[in-house]
Enzyme design. Structure first.
Site, mmCIF file in Angstrom:
data_model
loop_
_atom_site.group_PDB
_atom_site.id
_atom_site.type_symbol
_atom_site.label_atom_id
_atom_site.label_comp_id
_atom_site.label_asym_id
_atom_site.label_seq_id
_atom_site.Cartn_x
_atom_site.Cartn_y
_atom_site.Cartn_z
ATOM 1 C CB SER A 188 -0.516 0.144 1.292
ATOM 2 O OG SER A 188 -2.037 1.441 1.444
ATOM 3 C CG ASN B 128 -4.633 5.204 1.941
ATOM 4 O OD1 ASN B 128 -3.704 5.933 3.129
ATOM 5 N ND2 ASN B 128 -5.712 5.770 1.360
ATOM 6 C CE LYS C 280 -6.424 0.557 1.277
ATOM 7 N NZ LYS C 280 -6.200 -0.230 0.800
ATOM 8 C CG ASP D 135 -8.710 -2.985 -4.143
ATOM 9 O OD1 ASP D 135 -8.551 -1.868 -4.015
ATOM 10 O OD2 ASP D 135 -10.098 -3.307 -4.883
ATOM 11 C CG PHE E 261 -8.604 5.520 6.356
ATOM 12 C CD1 PHE E 261 -8.941 5.885 4.338
ATOM 13 C CD2 PHE E 261 -8.217 5.214 7.049
ATOM 14 C CE1 PHE E 261 -8.514 4.640 4.822
ATOM 15 C CE2 PHE E 261 -8.048 3.810 7.349
ATOM 16 C CZ PHE E 261 -8.145 3.682 5.511
ATOM 17 C CG ASP F 13 -13.830 4.684 8.650
ATOM 18 O OD1 ASP F 13 -13.875 3.412 7.978
ATOM 19 O OD2 ASP F 13 -12.004 4.958 8.582
ATOM 20 N NE ARG G 270 -7.332 -2.092 5.190
ATOM 21 C CZ ARG G 270 -7.761 -0.926 5.173
ATOM 22 N NH1 ARG G 270 -8.903 -0.003 6.324
ATOM 23 N NH2 ARG G 270 -9.211 -1.077 3.895
#
Length: 192
Positions: A5, A7, A10, A64, A148, A151, A178
């Site tokens: 990732s 991000n 994340k 993902d 984020f 959420d 997740r």
């Protein structure tokens, strides 16, 4: 293993959830962005894991994830990060989602789930795939400053009416898509 990732939010969440379960190497900054053009979460996770494996030669783990809204036929789905267009902000994506659901104030008409798929690809060609979901509904307006993406508008079934944005990190990780996917992932690694 290297974390695919790019991000930062994340990455921080993945590290919090795994909490020293796996030694993760950060994504090298010179590795270019991966075009996520698959039509499934597992397809996009595989693209990212394969790209990082090819670039580093190290086992690579990618995820993902996205939001699926029943009344929108599963949208935004794999396009969750780009729902309001390429380069869209979290706020723009949320605004587009709320506009699409504006005529559906009843939570029963706003059923949704977050879905996450984690893929590990190893240099020997083997692969581990795990997934997780979190069922809930979309709130009529954002609430909370945590997390984020979507959420602040996602109300999980197991959170006493609070959005992911209103939950503390530990609470969220215990019930999130997740969190479930990574728990399944770690269990598979232990069983191997």
């Amino acid at each position: 293993m290297v974390l695919a990732s790019a991000n930062p939010k994340k990455v921080a969440e993945l590290r919090e959830i795994l909490d020293h379960e796996i030694d993760l190497v950060p994504r090298p900054p010179e590795v270019p962005e991966v075009v996520e053009d698959a039509d499934t979460f597992v397809g996009n996770a595989r693209l990212k894991a394969a790209a990082l494996l090819a670039a580093t030669g190290i086992a690579s783990v990618a995820d993902d994830s996205g939001l699926e809204v029943d009344a929108l036929d599963g949208a935004p789905g794999v396009w969750s990060a780009r729902y309001a267009g390429e380069g869209a902000t979290d706020e723009a994506n949320v605004d587009k989602l709320l506009a699409a659901l504006a005529e559906r104030p009843d939570p029963a008409d706003r059923r949704a789930r977050f879905r996450c798929v984690v893929v590990l690809q190893r240099p020997d060609g083997s692969e581990v795939v795990a997934d997780g979901t979190c069922e809930g509904h979309i709130a009529p307006a954002p609430r909370g400053a945590g997390g984020f993406g979507y959420d602040p508008v996602f109300v999980p079934d197991d959170a006493d009416g609070r959005t992911f944005g209103e939950l503390g990190a530990e609470e969220k990780h215990a019930i999130s898509h997740r969190g479930h996917a990574l728990a399944a992932f770690v269990a598979q690694l232990r069983d191997a």
